[in-house]
Design a protein around this motif. Structure first.
Motif, mmCIF file in Angstrom:
data_model
loop_
_atom_site.group_PDB
_atom_site.id
_atom_site.type_symbol
_atom_site.label_atom_id
_atom_site.label_comp_id
_atom_site.label_asym_id
_atom_site.label_seq_id
_atom_site.Cartn_x
_atom_site.Cartn_y
_atom_site.Cartn_z
ATOM 1 N N ASN A 173 9.495 -1.551 -9.817
ATOM 2 C CA ASN A 173 8.731 -2.657 -10.399
ATOM 3 C C ASN A 173 9.165 -3.991 -9.806
ATOM 4 O OD1 ASN A 173 7.151 -1.058 -12.052
ATOM 5 N ND2 ASN A 173 8.522 -1.227 -13.820
ATOM 6 N N TRP A 174 10.481 -4.202 -9.723
ATOM 7 C CA TRP A 174 10.974 -5.444 -9.116
ATOM 8 C C TRP A 174 10.457 -5.595 -7.690
ATOM 9 C CZ3 TRP A 174 16.782 -4.777 -10.838
ATOM 10 C CH2 TRP A 174 16.883 -5.035 -12.213
ATOM 11 N N LEU B 3 7.405 -8.545 -4.060
ATOM 12 C CA LEU B 3 6.770 -8.451 -2.739
ATOM 13 C C LEU B 3 5.332 -8.956 -2.807
ATOM 14 C CD1 LEU B 3 8.240 -7.323 -0.203
ATOM 15 C CD2 LEU B 3 6.696 -5.362 -0.338
ATOM 16 N N GLY B 4 4.640 -8.617 -3.898
ATOM 17 C CA GLY B 4 3.272 -9.104 -4.074
ATOM 18 C C GLY B 4 3.200 -10.612 -4.232
ATOM 19 N N ARG B 5 4.137 -11.177 -5.005
ATOM 20 C CA ARG B 5 4.143 -12.635 -5.190
ATOM 21 C C ARG B 5 4.422 -13.366 -3.883
ATOM 22 N NH1 ARG B 5 7.844 -11.975 -10.606
ATOM 23 N NH2 ARG B 5 6.153 -11.391 -12.035
ATOM 24 N N ILE B 6 5.358 -12.849 -3.104
ATOM 25 C CA ILE B 6 5.673 -13.476 -1.812
ATOM 26 C C ILE B 6 4.474 -13.404 -0.873
ATOM 27 C CG2 ILE B 6 7.118 -13.294 0.242
ATOM 28 C CD1 ILE B 6 9.374 -12.311 -1.602
ATOM 29 N N ILE C 28 0.838 -1.198 0.000
ATOM 30 C CA ILE C 28 0.000 0.000 0.000
ATOM 31 C C ILE C 28 0.875 1.251 0.000
ATOM 32 C CG2 ILE C 28 -1.664 1.342 1.339
ATOM 33 C CD1 ILE C 28 -2.927 -1.025 -0.005
ATOM 34 N N LEU C 29 1.921 1.238 0.814
ATOM 35 C CA LEU C 29 2.826 2.384 0.859
ATOM 36 C C LEU C 29 3.543 2.576 -0.470
ATOM 37 C CD1 LEU C 29 4.374 1.920 4.424
ATOM 38 C CD2 LEU C 29 2.570 3.508 3.736
ATOM 39 N N ALA C 30 3.873 1.460 -1.144
ATOM 40 C CA ALA C 30 4.551 1.556 -2.435
ATOM 41 C C ALA C 30 3.691 2.275 -3.461
ATOM 42 C CB ALA C 30 4.906 0.162 -2.929
ATOM 43 N N PHE C 31 2.380 2.143 -3.356
ATOM 44 C CA PHE C 31 1.481 2.823 -4.285
ATOM 45 C C PHE C 31 1.647 4.342 -4.209
ATOM 46 C CE2 PHE C 31 -2.644 4.986 -4.801
ATOM 47 C CZ PHE C 31 -2.899 4.702 -6.140
ATOM 48 N N PHE C 32 1.857 4.851 -3.007
ATOM 49 C CA PHE C 32 1.941 6.305 -2.829
ATOM 50 C C PHE C 32 3.309 6.875 -3.208
ATOM 51 C CE2 PHE C 32 -1.453 4.997 0.098
ATOM 52 C CZ PHE C 32 -2.465 5.850 -0.320
ATOM 53 N N VAL C 33 4.313 6.017 -3.369
ATOM 54 C CA VAL C 33 5.650 6.491 -3.766
ATOM 55 C C VAL C 33 6.009 5.940 -5.143
ATOM 56 C CG1 VAL C 33 6.444 6.765 -1.389
ATOM 57 C CG2 VAL C 33 6.767 4.576 -2.540
ATOM 58 N N ASP D 85 9.168 7.206 -16.604
ATOM 59 C CA ASP D 85 10.466 7.575 -17.147
ATOM 60 C C ASP D 85 11.498 7.835 -16.059
ATOM 61 O OD1 ASP D 85 9.240 9.787 -16.159
ATOM 62 O OD2 ASP D 85 9.766 11.115 -17.817
ATOM 63 N N GLY D 86 11.126 7.531 -14.794
ATOM 64 C CA GLY D 86 12.061 7.720 -13.690
ATOM 65 C C GLY D 86 13.180 6.691 -13.711
ATOM 66 N N LYS D 87 14.322 7.088 -13.203
ATOM 67 C CA LYS D 87 15.476 6.191 -13.223
ATOM 68 C C LYS D 87 15.297 4.981 -12.314
ATOM 69 C CE LYS D 87 18.870 9.787 -14.373
ATOM 70 N NZ LYS D 87 20.127 10.457 -13.935
ATOM 71 N N ILE D 88 14.495 5.147 -11.259
ATOM 72 C CA ILE D 88 14.332 4.046 -10.291
ATOM 73 C C ILE D 88 13.068 3.241 -10.540
ATOM 74 C CG2 ILE D 88 15.639 5.304 -8.527
ATOM 75 C CD1 ILE D 88 12.935 5.918 -7.182
ATOM 76 N N ARG D 89 12.357 3.527 -11.644
ATOM 77 C CA ARG D 89 11.104 2.824 -11.889
ATOM 78 C C ARG D 89 11.332 1.326 -12.039
ATOM 79 N NH1 ARG D 89 5.818 3.871 -13.427
ATOM 80 N NH2 ARG D 89 4.768 1.856 -13.482
#
Length: 307
Positions: A227-228, A233-236, A209-214, A219-223
């Motif tokens: 994603n990884w 995290l969702g699969r685990i 949930i927190l990842a959604f807000f950040v 086109d961001g360098k850390i996108r």
């Protein structure tokens, strides 16, 4: 297990069994003279035991009492009170107040046994806890993940489907965990693996949930790293959430209808994932390639500064 003349606990006689912290089984008769601890008298009561030794046994989360009684006359309709507690008796075998109780009626008059039970609040909470967990982790959250993986060609519909389904699944899962904590505080059931996995999955869900807000721009360098993080995290979380469902069904001693219901949900998820994966391969693009293509399209093209 109390035998009552009027269906009330007061002035009834009960057989009480427990397993001590050292693993020693105990079974005693009590006379329920009053509501205070001192008025529940051990080794007293009106029940006439036969020479067959009484015993108590523990199997999983279920405790079994076995004893034989004799009565001066045949029984017709006999009220029986069932109660359980989570605290050990005192060293003098005095009992603490029970956590929950119910009354059943055995009808021996027709030569068969019929049972009429009062509502079981603890049992109802357990069932609700299980239903919420199965619906959240066996239905909504897996299908929310499927929407994100296989429907990216329907942009931005896939995103709204993914967020909406996952949020609803999170709310249902959180409600199930809150109910589980309430049950733990009520009956102090000792299932550390089930409880530990539940806490672990809750932490992973909150992090998602927190990842959604950040969430960075495409086109961001850390996108790529986001994603990884988000995908794995969702699969685990899904893996351990469904493992905990299986543990819960086993711990609760659920019947075949629970196993069949969960198996059906799990089967639909697997079939849907396999069919959609095959279709995506037949289209000539895997979900991973689609994700990379979407990121590349959104990434601005930089010209060579030395051109």
């Amino acid at each position: 297990m109390a035998f009552s003349k009027d269906g009330k606990m007061l002035n009834s006689s009960a057989m009480v069994g427990w397993i001590s912290k050292e693993g020693q089984p105990y079974i005693k008769q009590y006379y329920l003279h009053g509501l205070e601890q001192s008025e529940v008298i051990p080794d007293k009561g009106d029940l006439q035991l036969t020479n067959v030794p009484a015993f108590v046994a523990l199997h999983g989360a279920t405790i079994y009492l076995a004893f034989q009684l004799k009565f001066a006359a045949g029984l017709a309709r006999q009220p029986i009170l069932l109660a359980f507690g989570s605290r050990y008796p005192t060293k003098h075998h005095h009992l603490y107040q029970h956590d929950d109780k119910t009354t059943i009626l055995f009808d021996f008059s027709a030569g068969s046994v019929s049972v009429s039970a009062a509502p079981d609040k603890i049992g109802q909470r357990k069932r609700t806890h299980g239903v919420l967990g199965i619906i959240a982790w066996g239905l909504f959250l897996p299908y929310g993940a499927i929407a994100a993986r296989y429907f990216k060609h329907h942009d931005p519909l896939w995103f709204y489907l993914h967020v909406g389904i996952q949020f609803l699944g999170f709310i249902l899962g959180l409600a199930g965990i809150v109910l589980g904590v309430s049950l733990y505080n009520k009956i102090h059931a000792h299932f550390p693996t089930h409880r530990g996995i539940g806490i672990f999955v809750l932490v992973l869900s909150v992090l998602q949930i927190l990842a959604f807000f950040v969430r960075p721009d495409k086109d961001g360098k850390i996108r790529r790293y986001w994603n990884w993080y988000h995908h794995w995290l969702g699969r685990i979380a899904l893996l351990f959430g469904n493992v905990n469902i299986v543990l819960g069904i086993r711990i609760g001693g659920a019947g075949n209808e629970w196993k069949a219901g969960y198996g059906f949900l799990l089967g639909t998820v697997l079939i849907a994932a396999i069919v959609l994966e095959v279709l995506s391969r037949m289209r000539g693009s895997s979900p991973e390639k689609s994700q990379k293509t979407n990121d590349a399209i959104a990434r601005p093209a930089f010209q060579n500064e030395h051109a």
